[in-house]
Enzyme design. Structure first.
Site, PDB file in Angstrom:
ATOM      1  CG  HIS A 185      15.446  37.167  13.563  1.00  0.00           C
ATOM      2  ND1 HIS A 185      15.924  37.723  12.391  1.00  0.00           N
ATOM      3  CD2 HIS A 185      16.528  36.616  14.176  1.00  0.00           C
ATOM      4  CE1 HIS A 185      17.233  37.525  12.314  1.00  0.00           C
ATOM      5  NE2 HIS A 185      17.629  36.851  13.379  1.00  0.00           N
ATOM      6  CG  HIS A 190      18.101  32.420  12.182  1.00  0.00           C
ATOM      7  ND1 HIS A 190      19.386  32.509  11.695  1.00  0.00           N
ATOM      8  CD2 HIS A 190      17.902  33.544  12.916  1.00  0.00           C
ATOM      9  CE1 HIS A 190      19.945  33.632  12.119  1.00  0.00           C
ATOM     10  NE2 HIS A 190      19.058  34.291  12.860  1.00  0.00           N
ATOM     11  CD  GLU A 230      21.398  37.052  11.915  1.00  0.00           C
ATOM     12  OE1 GLU A 230      20.389  37.417  11.285  1.00  0.00           O
ATOM     13  OE2 GLU A 230      21.324  36.473  13.019  1.00  0.00           O
ATOM     14  CB  SER A 249      13.198  37.937   9.499  1.00  0.00           C
ATOM     15  OG  SER A 249      14.397  38.495   9.999  1.00  0.00           O
TER      16      SER A 249
HETATM   17 FE   FE2 Z   1      19.560  36.122  13.805  1.00  0.00          FE
END
Ligand code: FE2
Length: 308
Positions: A185, A190, A230, A249
């Site tokens: 993730h 990110h 996000e 992700s």
């Molecule tokens: Fe996150």
């Protein structure tokens, strides 16, 4: 490095730090608070619904890697993880599958950034190498963390252009799923976007906001973070693409984002900060920005209003 007084501010809603300035995008080592003053309780807890919750071997391994992350706060040095073959296999499966979907659905900037950071499908990237590259590209940095941190503390670190990042990987039984942040993730979701200066500056504004926000404003910031960092989408050359980590992700979320089940609305900050979300469901509403510069400027104005 400054002393405890500065670090204490991460858990308060005000700051008197003279270096606190919205436009201070040039964060040096000397500007950082002491990482050792970050006090977190029980952040390494594994949730009961985690697929590895009853796997003793997995828990021991996760604890070990979390221990390495914790060591960072004493030494200031990122310890590389000697990932096992089984962990590398989880990475390969997930990274290859995500790459296929991302090729058509991810933001062009993101796809290039992944290459610039040297993130490959062959092996799990180390935070140390991504951190070095990020610092060169946008002055952003990474700090290992052993678990999920409460909102104000997590977001506040963005004001020092620093993202707290886990290093362990999800459980092998569910390669497509994790209920908590993991290295997939963080590094596929990110980290690449922080190479974008506008996105990095926008993230820093969120961090500044978190340091001075009232509880209500912090809740709004949480929504802004959710619908951008996000689950954000962007219009590029007349096409909608994904740039949010939760989309990039996750196979399920990335597929879902482009279906008729989702209402894709033009980004409107006022609307975003007032829109509730349910983190346990597929997202029914997503917001589309027209540029990262637009996102940065809208956020700047919003955070400036905190100081009135
Ligand atoms: Fe996150």
């Amino acid at each position: 490095m400054k002393g405890a007084a500065t670090a204490m501010q991460i858990n308060t809603a005000t700051t008197t730090d003279p270096s606190f300035s919205l436009d201070n995008f040039d964060i040096n080592d000397a500007d950082l608070p002491e990482f050792r003053d970050m006090k977190f309780e029980d952040i390494n807890q594994l949730a009961l619904d985690h697929p590895g919750a009853s796997d003793g071997e997995y828990r021991t391994r996760r604890d070990h890697i979390a221990g390495l992350a914790k060591r960072f706060r004493e030494t200031g040095v990122i310890t590389d993880v000697d990932y096992m073959e089984e962990e590398q296999n989880i990475w390969r499966v997930v990274a290859n599958r995500l790459e296929e979907i991302q090729a058509v659905k991810a933001s062009k900037f993101y796809l290039q950034a992944k290459k610039d950071l040297g993130i490959s499908n062959d092996r799990i990237p180390q935070l140390s190498e991504m951190n070095r590259r990020l610092k060169e590209l946008s002055g952003f940095r990474l700090a290992p963390i052993e678990g999920l941190v409460e909102t104000r503390a997590f977001l506040s670190w963005l004001s020092w252009r620093t993202m707290l990042s886990t290093q362990y990987i999800r459980h092998h039984s569910r390669p497509e799923y994790t209920p908590e942040p993991d290295i997939v993730h963080e590094s596929i979701g990110h980290i690449p976007m922080f190479t974008n200066r506008n996105f990095a500056d926008f993230s820093q504004f969120i961090g500044h906001g978190a340091r001075i926000a009232t509880d209500k404003q912090l809740e709004e910031l949480g929504r802004l973070y959710w619908f951008t960092v996000e689950f954000g989408m962007i219009e590029e050359d007349g096409e909608i693409k994904a740039y949010g980590a939760g989309l990039l992700s996750s196979f399920g979320e990335l597929e879902n984002a482009f279906t008729d089940k989702v209402e894709r609305r033009p980004f409107d900050l006022e609307q975003v900060i007032n829109t509730d979300y349910d983190y346990s469901e597929m997202q029914p509403i997503l917001y589309v920005i027209t540029s990262y510069a637009e996102l940065k400027e809208a956020t700047r104005k919003y955070i400036e209003s905190f100081q009135d």
